[in-house]
Design a protein around this motif. Structure first.
Motif, PDB file in Angstrom:
ATOM      1  N   LEU A  57     -14.006  -0.215  -8.906  1.00 50.22           N
ATOM      2  CA  LEU A  57     -14.224  -1.255  -7.897  1.00 50.22           C
ATOM      3  C   LEU A  57     -13.404  -2.505  -8.245  1.00 50.22           C
ATOM      4  CD1 LEU A  57     -18.094  -0.940  -7.363  1.00 50.22           C
ATOM      5  CD2 LEU A  57     -16.287  -0.273  -5.748  1.00 50.22           C
ATOM      6  N   GLU A  58     -13.372  -2.843  -9.524  1.00 45.64           N
ATOM      7  CA  GLU A  58     -12.590  -4.007  -9.943  1.00 45.64           C
ATOM      8  C   GLU A  58     -11.091  -3.780  -9.676  1.00 45.64           C
ATOM      9  OE1 GLU A  58     -11.854  -6.741 -13.960  1.00 45.64           O
ATOM     10  OE2 GLU A  58     -13.004  -4.852 -14.083  1.00 45.64           O
ATOM     11  N   TYR A  59     -10.650  -2.580  -9.880  1.00 52.53           N
ATOM     12  CA  TYR A  59      -9.246  -2.253  -9.633  1.00 52.53           C
ATOM     13  C   TYR A  59      -8.919  -2.422  -8.154  1.00 52.53           C
ATOM     14  CZ  TYR A  59      -5.041   0.574  -8.959  1.00 52.53           C
ATOM     15  OH  TYR A  59      -3.795   1.013  -8.576  1.00 52.53           O
ATOM     16  N   TYR A  60      -9.793  -1.874  -7.275  1.00 49.23           N
ATOM     17  CA  TYR A  60      -9.551  -2.023  -5.833  1.00 49.23           C
ATOM     18  C   TYR A  60      -9.622  -3.491  -5.409  1.00 49.23           C
ATOM     19  CZ  TYR A  60      -9.844   3.055  -5.181  1.00 49.23           C
ATOM     20  OH  TYR A  60      -9.598   4.392  -5.237  1.00 49.23           O
ATOM     21  N   HIS A  61     -10.530  -4.230  -6.033  1.00 54.85           N
ATOM     22  CA  HIS A  61     -10.694  -5.634  -5.691  1.00 54.85           C
ATOM     23  C   HIS A  61      -9.459  -6.452  -6.114  1.00 54.85           C
ATOM     24  CE1 HIS A  61     -12.847  -9.427  -5.049  1.00 54.85           C
ATOM     25  NE2 HIS A  61     -12.301  -9.851  -6.203  1.00 54.85           N
ATOM     26  N   MET A  62      -8.911  -6.211  -7.277  1.00 54.54           N
ATOM     27  CA  MET A  62      -7.740  -6.916  -7.762  1.00 54.54           C
ATOM     28  C   MET A  62      -6.523  -6.606  -6.906  1.00 54.54           C
ATOM     29  SD  MET A  62      -8.888  -8.772 -10.150  1.00 54.54           S
ATOM     30  CE  MET A  62      -7.339  -9.368 -10.833  1.00 54.54           C
ATOM     31  N   ASN A  63      -6.473  -5.418  -6.370  1.00 51.53           N
ATOM     32  CA  ASN A  63      -5.365  -5.018  -5.498  1.00 51.53           C
ATOM     33  C   ASN A  63      -5.651  -5.344  -4.042  1.00 51.53           C
ATOM     34  OD1 ASN A  63      -3.200  -3.315  -7.110  1.00 51.53           O
ATOM     35  ND2 ASN A  63      -5.221  -2.750  -7.925  1.00 51.53           N
ATOM     36  N   LYS A  64      -6.781  -6.050  -3.796  1.00 57.33           N
ATOM     37  CA  LYS A  64      -7.156  -6.486  -2.452  1.00 57.33           C
ATOM     38  C   LYS A  64      -7.165  -5.325  -1.462  1.00 57.33           C
ATOM     39  CE  LYS A  64      -5.535 -11.191  -3.257  1.00 57.33           C
ATOM     40  NZ  LYS A  64      -4.679 -12.311  -2.778  1.00 57.33           N
TER      41      LYS A  64
END
Length: 388
Positions: A57-64
């Motif tokens: 989830l953090e990865y998807y969030h950082m990549n917007k």
């Protein structure tokens, strides 16, 4: 059933039963411990998966990117926002957010609360069933251990039973040998005394001499009855018996006449109510039945008492008004060498023989007795066996 066999069975039931209960309890505790270990391991794995999903989830969030996918084999996953509204899920169960880890039947749920929200996800819920295959493997392991353990315990129990019964069997063998030897040695003197008494000239004797002869007659016939009882107890497996039709009434009258001296000596009155009855059995065994019941009634009757002897198509009974038998003693009077009255003796071998013969011919024994009021022994004939 032999006493030694009965003792072994009781020992085995108590020994194996108690150990089985203990082993079952230990096995249950072992199973619960292994199951809890599996649950704890699964709990740790589910927490690891939650952290892994949080990292995605953090990865998807950082990549917007709001388009995210996740798949974990063997797990069902659900994502909830801060208001506990469902964002995405692979299952549709109601979730108890008040618990961090809980079970519903065999399904386990982990509720992981995120301190940092990524893509509005506040709660990660992971669902996983307990591995039934591993539980079955644990049960198979316990069953296998229990089987081999039971075989070992059974072997130990048999060995212990053999060790404990060995001295008892030697004592019983010595006692049996003594009985056989003593019985064999009794035959000649008893026969000699009886023959001498029967051929003795009883005329021209005074009252004192006649009374002395009566005592000899009583003592000799008592020994003769004891000899027959011991002979049956010791040698009945080696004696050939033959069942024939017998007039029971005739045998009863003959045995009462045989015991007349003892009856007269105690001043007893014997009343009879005898109906015709024919049975099919060995006459020597019938005499043993009648003699033992009559001799016990005579022995335990009060002086100048009364004995009632009855015979019908259905039963034979002997009633006395003697010392009687307590309810407690009635449970064991048919056991060999068991005497209910140490002062008067009796009930040691005779009633055991009566019990053996009755079992052989399927005769039912009924006993009614009260202390100081007398006893009634009733032998109920089985119709199909004896009606000839």
């Amino acid at each position: 059933m032999k006493a030694s066999t009965k003792s072994v069975i009781i020992f085995m039931v108590v020994y194996l039963g108690s150990l089985s209960i203990l082993a079952t309890w230990v096995g249950y505790l072992y199973y619960i411990d292994r199951k809890n270990a599996l649950i704890e391991k699964m709990h740790l794995e589910m927490r690891y998966k939650a952290r892994s999903i949080n990292a995605q989830l953090e990865y998807y969030h950082m990549n917007k990117s709001e388009q995210f996918t996740f798949y974990e084999e063997g797990y069902d996953i659900a994502l909830y926002d801060n208001e506990r509204e469902l964002l995405a899920s692979t299952f549709m169960d109601d979730i108890d957010f008040s618990k961090l880890f809980y079970a519903d039947d065999d399904e386990y749920y982990l509720v992981e609360t995120l301190y940092k929200e990524y893509l509005d996800v506040k709660y990660i819920v992971i669902k996983k069933p307990l591995d039934v295959q591993q539980l079955n493997e644990i049960l198979e392991e316990i069953t296998l251990i229990a089987f081999y353990g039971f075989i070992f315990i059974l072997f130990v129990a048999l060995l212990l039973a053999k060790i404990m019964l060995s001295p008892i069997k030697r004592s019983i063998a010595s006692l049996t040998k003594f009985m056989k030897d003593a019985t064999h040695e009794m035959n000649t003197p008893i026969s000699t005394i009886l023959m001498s008494y029967e051929h003795m000239d009883k005329h021209n004797l005074d009252a004192k001499q006649i009374r002395s002869l009566d005592r000899i007659d009583i003592a000799t016939k008592t020994l003769s009855s004891l000899y027959r009882d011991l002979s049956f107890a010791s040698f009945h497996d080696y004696i050939e018996y033959e069942d024939t039709p017998i007039d029971v009434k005739e045998v009863i009258l003959e045995r009462i006449k045989y015991m007349d001296t003892l009856i007269q000596f105690k001043g007893l009155k014997v009343s009879t109510a005898l109906q015709p009855k024919t049975i099919y059995m060995d006459q020597r065994k019938l005499i043993l039945l009648i003699d033992n019941l009559l001799s016990n009634a005579i022995k335990f009757s009060k002086k100048n008492g009364e004995i009632e002897v009855s015979l019908t198509e259905n039963y034979f009974s002997v009633k006395d008004n003697g010392i009687g038998i307590s309810k407690e003693d009635q449970k064991s009077i048919f056991d060999r060498f068991k005497s209910t009255n140490s002062l008067h003796g009796g009930f040691g071998v005779g009633l055991d023989i009566v019990n053996q013969i009755c079992k052989e011919y399927h005769i039912k024994i009924e006993l009614e007795s009260e202390p100081k009021k007398g006893s009634t022994f009733r032998l109920v004939w089985p119709e199909q066996k004896f009606n000839k």
